[in-house]
Structure formats: structure tokens, C-alpha cells
Design an enzyme around this catalytic site. Structure first.
Site: not given
Length: 225
Positions: A43, A115
Site C-alpha cells: 500500500d 497490494e
């Protein structure tokens, strides 16, 4: 060709650390060696890579517009779409209950796995490899993304709550600092239905509200899929 092989081919990246690759594709329902730590890393890497690419690709845009564009590119729906295109649904390891309930198609699971893969590439091949991967995944979206067409986080949070007949979020400016030409606003966002409170800052009240809504959406997506 296995689902893992197809994912690597779609990523155009071959992992040296096979255990790391497997972990990136393992949901927490499948065991304790899952991908959530890699998701946390991915992320952050994704946010940096997208911000850097937008900064270079859109030299005339303001900070507020760049923030809206970044939010639209990295939102869960966009990541899930990319994840589905890569075939992550077939490759991800899920517990029996999660798979039987359609977890392999759930947008939040696909987005989180993407992610995690970005985080895994960062660990396996370094920052340059991870940034290059993000560039390949998003293609020309950095140049073609439209701030006017993108639904910002405030709109998406409002629609999410309205769809469930829940009260709208409440925003309040809790701080404003800096010189007149360089103000920084801090906004508090409360989502009463979920007893959720978050804060975020921005160069304008609107930018701070959008950032706070983005934080609220991340929490809601993590807790409620």
C-alpha cells in the site's frame, strides 16, 4: 501452466523468493502465514509510485487535483479490476469457507492481494522493480485519468452509506495552520453508523475532507470487505 505461473507472466516479473510469492497470494483465512504485512508494505509503495508518476506526468496540475487523481487510481475498485485482469482470483489461497462464499471474486480480497504482490516485488527485487511493476500495471492511466470523471472519496463514502440507509458522515475542521498562501487544514470525519472517527490534512478544506474520507473508506473496507 499453473495459476501462479499465469500471474507471474501477467506481472512480467519472476520471483526469486518463491515463499514470498506464495505468501503474497495467501489470504488470512488460509492460515497464519498470510499476506497482510505485505499488503501494508505494498500500500505504501503503491502510494509513493503513483504519486511520483503523477507528479512527472502531470506537471501543470495542482496538489488538490493530483490528490484526487491518486485517490481514484489506488481505490479498491481500481485495484480489484487490475487484480481480476491478472488472474489473482484463481491463484489466491483461501480458506474453504472464504472460497465457498465467493472470496476469490471479492473486490477487497483481489485489491489486497495486488497490494501484497507489489510489496512482495519490493522485497524481492527492490524499489526500482516495484515502481516499474506499478508503471506496467497502470499503463497510460497516469496520463488519461480525469479528475472531473473520478469520484472522490467523499462521494464514494456518501454513496456507500446511502446504499445502506445510514446517516451521512460529519466533517469538521479541527485545525488550520501556516501562512495564508500555504495553509494546512486538518479535518475530523465521524461516521456515526460504524462509530468510526478519523482525521486527515490537506492544503484546502476540501482536500482534507477527501483525505479523511479516504481514510474512513480504507477502515470500512478492511473491516467489512
Amino acid at each position: 501452466m499453473t495459476p501462479d505461473d499465469r500471474v507471474e507472466r501477467a506481472l512480467d516479473y519472476r520471483f526469486r523468493d518463491r515463499e514470498l510469492f506464495a505468501r503474497a497470494l495467501t489470504h488470512r483465512s488460509a492460515g497464519r502465514h498470510h499476506n497482510e504485512r505485505l499488503e501494508f508494505l505494498g500500500d505504501a509503495v503503491l502510494g509513493y509510485a503513483v504519486a511520483d508518476r503523477l507528479y512527472r506526468a502531470r506537471p501543470l496540475e495542482s496538489e488538490d487535483v493530483l490528490s484526487i487523481l491518486r485517490a481514484s487510481l489506488v481505490r479498491k475498485e481500481s485495484l480489484a479490476e487490475i487484480g481480476a485482469r491478472l488472474g489473482l482470483g484463481e491463484a489466491i489461497r483461501l480458506g474453504a469457507g472464504e472460497r465457498n462464499s465467493g472470496g476469490h471474486e471479492r473486490p477487497s480480497i483481489l485489491a489486497n492481494a495486488l497490494e501484497a504482490l507489489i510489496g512482495a516485488v519490493h522485497m524481492d527485487g527492490g524499489e526500482a522493480a516495484a515502481v516499474a511493476l506499478v508503471d506496467r500495471l497502470f499503463g497510460d492511466r497516469f496520463e488519461t485519468a480525469s479528475a472531473a470523471a473520478a469520484k472522490d472519496a467523499k462521494t464514494r463514502l456518501q454513496e456507500h452509506l446511502q446504499a445502506q440507509n445510514m446517516p451521512l458522515p460529519v466533517y469538521a475542521v479541527v485545525a488550520a495552520a501556516g501562512a495564508a498562501h500555504k495553509r494546512v487544514f486538518t479535518v475530523h470525519c465521524r461516521v456515526e453508523a460504524f462509530e468510526l472517527e478519523v482525521s486527515a490534512s490537506g492544503s484546502s478544506r476540501r482536500a482534507a475532507e477527501i483525505a479523511a474520507a479516504e481514510q474512513a473508506l480504507k477502515v470500512l473496507e478492511a473491516d467489512h470487505g
